[in-house]
Enzyme design. Sequence first.
Site, short mmCIF file in Angstrom:
data_model
loop_
_atom_site.label_atom_id
_atom_site.label_comp_id
_atom_site.label_asym_id
_atom_site.label_seq_id
_atom_site.Cartn_x
_atom_site.Cartn_y
_atom_site.Cartn_z
N ALA A 548 0.85 -1.19 0.00
CA ALA A 548 0.00 0.00 0.00
C ALA A 548 0.88 1.24 0.00
O ALA A 548 1.81 1.35 0.81
CB ALA A 548 -0.93 0.01 1.20
N ASP A 549 0.59 2.16 -0.89
CA ASP A 549 1.36 3.40 -1.01
C ASP A 549 1.25 4.22 0.27
O ASP A 549 0.35 4.02 1.10
CB ASP A 549 0.83 4.20 -2.20
CG ASP A 549 1.84 5.21 -2.70
OD1 ASP A 549 2.96 5.25 -2.19
OD2 ASP A 549 1.49 5.99 -3.62
N ASN A 550 2.18 5.15 0.43
CA ASN A 550 2.17 5.99 1.62
C ASN A 550 1.19 7.16 1.42
O ASN A 550 1.58 8.29 1.20
CB ASN A 550 3.58 6.50 1.95
CG ASN A 550 4.28 7.09 0.76
OD1 ASN A 550 4.00 6.78 -0.38
ND2 ASN A 550 5.24 7.96 1.03
#
Length: 812
Positions: A548-550
């Site tokens: 999951a991207d930040n």
Amino acid sequence: MALLLMAASGFAGLGYQIVWTQQFGLALGHETAAVLAVVAAFFGGLSLGALALGRRIEASGRPLAWYAGCEAVIGLWGGVLMLSLPAASQAVLALIGPEASPAWHWTVAFGASLLLLLPATAAMGATLPAMARLSTAGLSPLYAANTAGAVAGVLVTALLLVPAWGLSRSTALCVGLNLLCALGAPALLAARPADTAATPSSGRPLVLLAVTGLLGIAYEVLCVRVLSQVLEDTVYTFALLLAVYLAGTAAGAAAHARSPRLHQTPALLQALATSVLLGMGVLWGADLLKHSLQPLLPATLGGALALESLLALAVFGLPTALMGALFCQLSAEAQAARQPFSRALGVNTLGAMAAAPLFGVALAASLGPKGALLMVAAGYLLLQPCWRDWRWRLPTVATLAIAAWAPPMAFVEVPDGGRLLSYRDGAMAAVSVVQDADGVARLRINNRQQEGSSATQHVDGRQALLPLMLHGEPRRALFLGVGAGITSGVAARWPGVQADAVELLPEVIEATALFRPALGAGPGPHVINADARRFVRTAPTRYDVIVADNFHPARSGSAALYTVEHFRAVRQRLNPQGVFCQWLPLHQLDLDTLRGITASFLAAYPDGVAILASHSLDTPTLGLVGRTGPTQFAMPPRSALGARFGLGEPMAVLGSLVGDNTSLRRFAAATAPNTDDRPWVAYRAPRITYVPNTSPRDRLMALLGQLNLDDGHWLAPAHAADAALVSRVQAYARARQHYLDLGRRTVPSADPAVMLARVGPGLLAVLQQSPDFEPAAEPLRRLAQALAPVDPAAAEQLRAELATVRPPKDAR
């Protein structure tokens, strides 16, 4: 009493809207989509209720029973939705599907919202006609009181109730208010005589009411869209904009009851057209106005919210006051033309319902905000053209001049010497790519979020490789969020891995083409245009690794990707022994918010651990890692691709660990998890956005001071008994702590001799702690290389000292 009941009913109605918008955002994937869908559903229900029930109420001999019944229906259906909306949202997710087309997505968004909210909103649409029969106060005061209550409902619910109580308990309060209104209705005065049926003499006021309803909500939707590029675009931003819009409408309605000068429809239409043009002028100067007002307000959360309120007032104040007065005036003209008030209200809200899909989705994307707002101004002018009146000709000329010569209504910060590479207005956001004077390209959404850059390729690549290498043998990986496309692009180059990437905004997917050359030739990921939450819940595929991207949790809808429910849904999408890594932008988070996200993660991955993506002090990125099985890792393989990103050695991968499960649990202890019903992260995270109180490097060092690797459970059973390996990883962690602390205290210098004096002894001491810690060796080698032409002896001595503390690999 009638005004008090109308205020209470308005409070509950907009309280519901705030809650339902957040709940629908979980299903629709983005707060903008939820706002547009709920706004359309609200006005659609109001229209249906006024048109279908209003005339019966106006002719009824029992308006009190109708009013009490409508308030009871609102409260009871609010209670039904409080209990059933999570399940209904899941059904909406399944109906949209994992890879829906934009047309199908928006059709389901508007249609499902309308149907689910219809019983309550239709009853809301019938309350004002019923109250008009029960009170002698007059239409304008009743409308003003209802709208003033709505303002209070927006502010109290968004700023106080939801952060403290959560969505269900906030809904319960609104339910209670509606039921109290139903029970308190008998205390009202007796009903006025029923309206006698009469043949309408003119339908023109109804036409004007329908079109002005459309134009008024269109102005709101478009201005909110533009201001999201200037303001911080948080849950507070939307609430304040809505509250100011409603407050202006209430003020205009109240003024109409007292001022005969506001009883002239042509003048009001001309004034509205002019005020829309003035509002556009404020929008063009909003960024300058923001920076001018900022020094005058305290550097606190209250000061930041006051600034957003002032900008909202500058854009909405005059137009919305005129809209409130115009609605009351046209309603009075409709009654004078023997048109019942319920019909006037119904056609007005019917026009308002069309504004969200027409202007918010279609025209904002196709014409841009400037073109769509000019259509609003032109619409008001064409409703009452007065060719001989200079008050009509002046805004007409101004509209044509703006259409011909004014720049697009886009806010993009381009640095000195830089240029705009790409800009796209989409249905949910504006996406731009800006290149600075050094050739570094940055991707931004609504001019606020930096979603990636060509200068962060090293860190972005590590965010892909660390989870893959910790898994050991990945075959299929999923990336939630694309950004600049570097992270998923690097993963697609890992031998034997099929990489999928999910991105909600099609404009972001298009923009990644500008960053692809930085990766060079090679396979790319399969990019899916979908919402991350919806895809995780509805896609049939399972994955070995999910990354999951930040996401910035303060931005629109992003906090929903940090809830317990979402983390558990991700776990269901993993294969046995699958790895999930949630990256977190520590430079955009305070530690209290991080504790809440960590507590939420541990609720889904009880033995999770923490890793660090890189050794950046200014943009530190923390990863929370969990497995479907025990969260333990074997020695990762050596990798040529990993070597390009500083991960060629197994110890560099294991050395990314910064917190074992024991210390991570201690860090998050006594912190409430972030859930779909208690989304407190969305309200806590914006505080550091509005008023930064510490630097990222200070937060990083404070965090690392609370984490450790003492329990040793993070190693796979085959390695857990290897005391030497455990000791090496722990030494690596201690060396990193000293390395980062040295970097925080060091003032850079262009003179290599000065830099050697400042950092040389410290870096050598770090390597004495952990010879594996390559980040400390690399700057020493560069310093030796820089010193060689000017001071060969010093360079040779440095190389010798480096060889002493860090012998060749085969000697370690």
